[in-house]
Design an enzyme around this catalytic site. Sequence first.
Site, short mmCIF file in Angstrom:
data_model
loop_
_atom_site.label_atom_id
_atom_site.label_comp_id
_atom_site.label_asym_id
_atom_site.label_seq_id
_atom_site.Cartn_x
_atom_site.Cartn_y
_atom_site.Cartn_z
N ASN A 11 0.87 -1.19 0.00
CA ASN A 11 0.00 0.00 0.00
C ASN A 11 0.90 1.23 0.00
O ASN A 11 1.50 1.56 1.02
CB ASN A 11 -0.90 -0.01 1.23
CG ASN A 11 -1.70 1.28 1.37
OD1 ASN A 11 -1.74 2.10 0.46
ND2 ASN A 11 -2.32 1.46 2.53
N TRP A 12 0.99 1.90 -1.13
CA TRP A 12 1.91 3.03 -1.24
C TRP A 12 1.40 4.27 -0.51
O TRP A 12 2.15 5.24 -0.34
CB TRP A 12 2.13 3.39 -2.71
CG TRP A 12 2.89 2.37 -3.51
CD1 TRP A 12 3.45 1.21 -3.06
CD2 TRP A 12 3.16 2.43 -4.91
NE1 TRP A 12 4.07 0.55 -4.09
CE2 TRP A 12 3.91 1.28 -5.24
CE3 TRP A 12 2.87 3.35 -5.92
CZ2 TRP A 12 4.35 1.03 -6.54
CZ3 TRP A 12 3.32 3.11 -7.23
CH2 TRP A 12 4.04 1.97 -7.52
N LYS A 13 0.14 4.27 -0.11
CA LYS A 13 -0.45 5.44 0.53
C LYS A 13 -0.25 6.67 -0.38
O LYS A 13 -0.29 6.53 -1.62
CB LYS A 13 0.10 5.61 1.95
CG LYS A 13 -0.11 4.34 2.79
CD LYS A 13 0.20 4.48 4.24
CE LYS A 13 -0.02 3.16 4.97
NZ LYS A 13 0.24 3.27 6.43
N HIS A 103 -9.32 1.29 5.75
CA HIS A 103 -7.99 1.48 6.34
C HIS A 103 -8.11 2.46 7.51
O HIS A 103 -8.85 3.44 7.44
CB HIS A 103 -7.01 2.00 5.29
CG HIS A 103 -5.59 1.94 5.74
ND1 HIS A 103 -5.07 2.82 6.64
CD2 HIS A 103 -4.61 1.08 5.43
CE1 HIS A 103 -3.80 2.52 6.86
NE2 HIS A 103 -3.50 1.46 6.15
N GLU A 105 -6.35 4.78 8.49
CA GLU A 105 -6.08 6.19 8.17
C GLU A 105 -7.30 6.85 7.52
O GLU A 105 -7.51 8.04 7.65
CB GLU A 105 -4.84 6.27 7.26
CG GLU A 105 -3.57 5.89 8.01
CD GLU A 105 -2.40 5.51 7.11
OE1 GLU A 105 -1.33 5.21 7.64
OE2 GLU A 105 -2.56 5.51 5.87
N GLU A 175 -4.68 -4.92 11.16
CA GLU A 175 -3.68 -3.86 11.27
C GLU A 175 -3.87 -3.14 12.60
O GLU A 175 -4.66 -2.19 12.72
CB GLU A 175 -3.88 -2.84 10.15
CG GLU A 175 -3.60 -3.36 8.76
CD GLU A 175 -3.12 -2.26 7.84
OE1 GLU A 175 -3.69 -1.17 7.83
OE2 GLU A 175 -2.13 -2.49 7.13
N GLY A 181 3.12 2.42 10.72
CA GLY A 181 4.04 3.54 10.50
C GLY A 181 4.87 3.91 11.70
O GLY A 181 5.53 4.94 11.72
N SER A 221 4.10 -2.01 10.14
CA SER A 221 5.57 -2.01 10.25
C SER A 221 6.21 -3.34 9.84
O SER A 221 7.20 -3.77 10.45
CB SER A 221 5.99 -1.63 11.69
OG SER A 221 5.55 -0.31 11.96
N GLY A 242 3.23 -1.07 4.10
CA GLY A 242 3.22 0.35 3.73
C GLY A 242 4.61 0.80 3.33
O GLY A 242 5.08 0.50 2.22
N GLY A 243 5.31 1.44 4.22
CA GLY A 243 6.61 2.05 3.92
C GLY A 243 7.60 1.12 3.25
O GLY A 243 8.31 1.52 2.33
O1 LIG Z 1 -1.44 -0.33 4.66
C1 LIG Z 1 -0.35 -0.52 5.23
C2 LIG Z 1 -0.30 -0.41 6.70
O2 LIG Z 1 -0.92 0.77 7.10
C3 LIG Z 1 1.08 -0.57 7.28
O3 LIG Z 1 1.89 0.53 6.97
P1 LIG Z 1 3.43 0.44 7.45
O4 LIG Z 1 3.99 -0.83 6.86
O5 LIG Z 1 4.09 1.69 6.88
O6 LIG Z 1 3.41 0.39 8.97
#
Ligand SMILES: O=C[C@H](O)COP(=O)(O)O
Length: 261
Positions: A11-13, A103, A105, A175, A181, A221, A242-243
Amino acid sequence: MSDRTLLLAGNWKMNHDHLEAISSVQKLAWALEDAKLDETKCDVVVIPPFTDIRSVQTLIQGDKLWLTYGAQDVSQHEPGAHTGEIAASFLSRLGCTYVVVGHSERRANNNETNDVVAAKVKAALAQDITPILCIGESLEQRQEKTHVDFTLTQLEESLAGLDSAALEGLVIAYEPVWAIGTGETATAEDAAEMAAAIRAHLEEKHGLALASSTRIIYGGSVKTGNVAQILASDDVDGALVGGASLNGPDFAALCKAAVAK
Ligand SMILES: O=C[C@H](O)COP(=O)(O)O
């Protein structure tokens, strides 16, 4: 060992514009090829911002890359006077296989209630797009040890009005909000505990067949260095990353570590 296919979704956000997306997907594809990943062992998915999807589709379909892609959200509405929203039918026309729904967020930033999430799940399924339904507790709920009850209630309310047959193929992403994050990762035991609780809940409410076929993945994470232990439990079928998914070669290394678990 379950017979569910591992799912590794990046998920690139709000990262990578459509030009950066082309470069990142190309580098991911090359790195996966170099890693000689067995394509039958896992599904690797990129989930870019809406503005990138057409470019990602053109690259993946044009070069017949072994990747699928999806969107980070979807409207619960049919096309019409809904400014700023994206209809599931539009995502389907762009070849999206998955869509992230609920999600944390978006739940937080848009006051997205469980009934809205349920309507989004329904809209995605109606267009044969697989929802990746996100659920998970806050730090307070974990500290108060109400995290399992909260997460299962969130799950059931986010599936309200949908019969079991309609949920075939659903993906659930556990999650814990406190791990997103932050660098704080749930332990393998935390992930296994919740995945088992979710699967037992699905069996009770929707039957053994759905419980057995539903992929339950973990997000929060996830990195190359911890993905193998997080996936140690047979109840955990992959990761929503994510990141660590933003850099193609790094994400390919994470996928390789996941498959090798
Ligand atoms: O969609 C991905 C999740 O929110 C995890 O994000 P993260 O891997 O940056 O903690």
